[in-house]
Design a protein around this motif. Sequence first.
Motif, short mmCIF file in Angstrom:
data_model
loop_
_atom_site.label_atom_id
_atom_site.label_comp_id
_atom_site.label_asym_id
_atom_site.label_seq_id
_atom_site.Cartn_x
_atom_site.Cartn_y
_atom_site.Cartn_z
N ASN A 231 -4.55 46.35 -81.11
CA ASN A 231 -5.90 46.87 -80.97
C ASN A 231 -6.21 47.90 -82.05
O ASN A 231 -7.30 47.89 -82.64
N ILE A 232 -5.26 48.78 -82.33
CA ILE A 232 -5.47 49.81 -83.36
C ILE A 232 -5.65 49.18 -84.74
O ILE A 232 -6.53 49.57 -85.52
N HIS A 340 -14.55 66.89 -82.07
CA HIS A 340 -15.27 65.70 -82.48
C HIS A 340 -15.62 65.80 -83.96
O HIS A 340 -15.52 66.86 -84.57
N GLY A 341 -16.02 64.66 -84.52
CA GLY A 341 -16.45 64.65 -85.92
C GLY A 341 -15.43 64.07 -86.88
O GLY A 341 -15.73 63.89 -88.06
N ARG A 342 -14.22 63.75 -86.39
CA ARG A 342 -13.20 63.14 -87.24
C ARG A 342 -12.76 61.81 -86.64
O ARG A 342 -12.84 61.63 -85.42
N VAL A 347 -12.39 57.97 -82.80
CA VAL A 347 -12.06 56.55 -82.83
C VAL A 347 -10.67 56.26 -82.29
O VAL A 347 -10.48 55.37 -81.45
N TYR A 348 -9.68 57.02 -82.73
CA TYR A 348 -8.28 56.66 -82.47
C TYR A 348 -7.63 57.45 -81.33
O TYR A 348 -6.55 57.08 -80.87
N PHE A 349 -8.27 58.51 -80.86
CA PHE A 349 -7.65 59.31 -79.79
C PHE A 349 -7.39 58.48 -78.55
O PHE A 349 -6.29 58.49 -77.98
N LEU A 350 -8.39 57.72 -78.11
CA LEU A 350 -8.24 56.91 -76.89
C LEU A 350 -7.18 55.81 -77.04
O LEU A 350 -6.25 55.75 -76.23
#
Length: 478
Positions: A231-232, A340-342, A347-350
Motif C-alpha cells: 500500500n505504501i 500537519h503540512g508535511r 500521507v504516510y502517518f496512517l
Amino acid sequence: MDYATNSRPLLQDTDDRETDSDAFLDNAYAGSINASSSNIPDAAREHATETRIVGSGQQLRVAPSDKYNYTYLVFYLMGMTTMVPWNFFVTAEDYWQYKFRNVTTNNTSQLTPRQLEFQSDLSIAASVPGVIFLILNASVGHKIPLHFRMIGSLVMMLLIMIGTTALVRVNTDQWQDEFFHLTMLTVVVINSFSAILTGGLFGIAGQFSANYMTAAVSGQALGGIFSALANIITLIYASNPSTTAFVFFTVGCLVLLFSLVAYIVMSRTLFFKYYSCTKTLMKSSLEADPAARDLCPRAEPRVFTILGKIWLYGFVEWLIFVTTLSIYPAVTVLVGSQNHGRPWNDVYFLPVVNYLLFNTGDYLGRVFAGMFEWPWNNPILIGVLTIARIAFVPAMLLCNITQHHNFPVLIHSDYMFIVLMAAFALSNGYLANIALIGAPRVVEAHEKEMASSMMAAFLGIGLACGSAISLMIIEMIK
C-alpha cells in the motif's frame, strides 16, 4: 558391525507424544511402502514412510525430511494467504474513503457516516462469517476431505478478489449504498472461505512440530506487513486512490494464485503426507488389523474431551483478539498526527504507524514466541498477562483521535502513540502464538488436529466479539 542412523525431519520437535505416534505407526505399518509382504491398503501404502537398508539388509524406518525447508516456507505463505482478504481490504483505507466520500460537496474535513463507520462494518462483516465457518470446521471439518477444503477455498478467494479488483475501475459515485452492500457481501463470502482455509491450515500445522505452527501464525502477521508495504509503495507511485487500489488488489490476486500452486506441490511431497495423514494411516491400520486397536484405543477425537484440556488456552486466544479488534483498526485508524503540512504527517502517518508498525510488531511477537516458547505450559500466567493487556483500550482512546467528541485527548504526542502501538502489536503476536503452541501439546496425538482447529475457532470468536465492541466504541466517539 551394523550401523543404523537415526534421522529426523528438519525442524522436528522432540515431543514425547510425537514419538509415541511414530511408534504406533511403526507397529501398525511395519515394513513400510517397500515391503512387498505388507498388507497395508493401497491408499495408506502411498503415504507410508521412507525405508533404508542398513547392515545385512535389515530395513530401518526413517521419517522423511523437509527438503529445502519447502513445507516450512509454504506454511509461511499459507499463513499469509489466510489473511489476504482481511489485510488487503482493511489496508486500502484511502480507497474506501474515496469511494464513500461526499460527492455533493468539496468539503472533506468532515467524514460521512459511511467513511466513519466503514472499518467497524468491515470488521463485523469479516469476523462473523469467519467465526461460523471456523466453528463448523472444528466440529465437522474432518468429514470433508482436506484437499477439497484447501484448494476449493483458495480458488473461490481468488475469483472473488479478481471481482473486487475489477470493481475498482467502475464509477460508483451515483450508487454508493448499493456498492457498500455489494462490498459487504463480498467481504462476507471471501472471509467465509478464508475461515475454512485457516481452520484447515491450523489443523494441519497442529500435526507437525511447533515450528510449523509458528510458521503459519507468523505468516499471518507477515501478510499484514506485505500488504502495508504494498500500500505504501503504491501511494508513492500512484496518482489517485483508484489506481492505487487497482495495483494493490492485483498484487493480492497474484499472492492467492501463487499460494494455490505452492499448496498443490506441497500436498504431493512425502514429508507433508507423512505428518498430515496420521489419522488416515491409523484408520487404515485398524481396518486391516483389528488387533491394532489395543495400540490406539481412542483414535477418534472427542470435542468435549479436547475442550476440557485446552479451554484455558482457548479463553486466552479469545480475549487477546477481543482486546485487539475492539480498537484496531476501527479506532486506531482515527488517530491522526499532531502536526500537519508535511507528507509524513498527512500521507504516510496512517499507513506506516497504523498498519506497517502494527503488523511488524505482531510478526516479531509471533517469531519471539516461537523462539522462547514461554510460558506455554502455564496457561494461568498467560491469562494474567492477557487480562493486563486490556489496559491498551483506554490508553488508545485517549490518543489524538481526529473525530473526538466524548473523550479527552491526554496523549497528544505522535511518539507516545507509536510506542503504544508497538507494545500493543508485540503483545498481540507473542501471547496469541504462545497459546496456539501450547494447546496441541496438552492433548493426545490423534487430538492435535481438532485441538488446533478449535483454537482457530476461539480466535475467530474473539475477532467477532472485538468487532462488535469496536462498533459500540465508534458510536461513543461520534
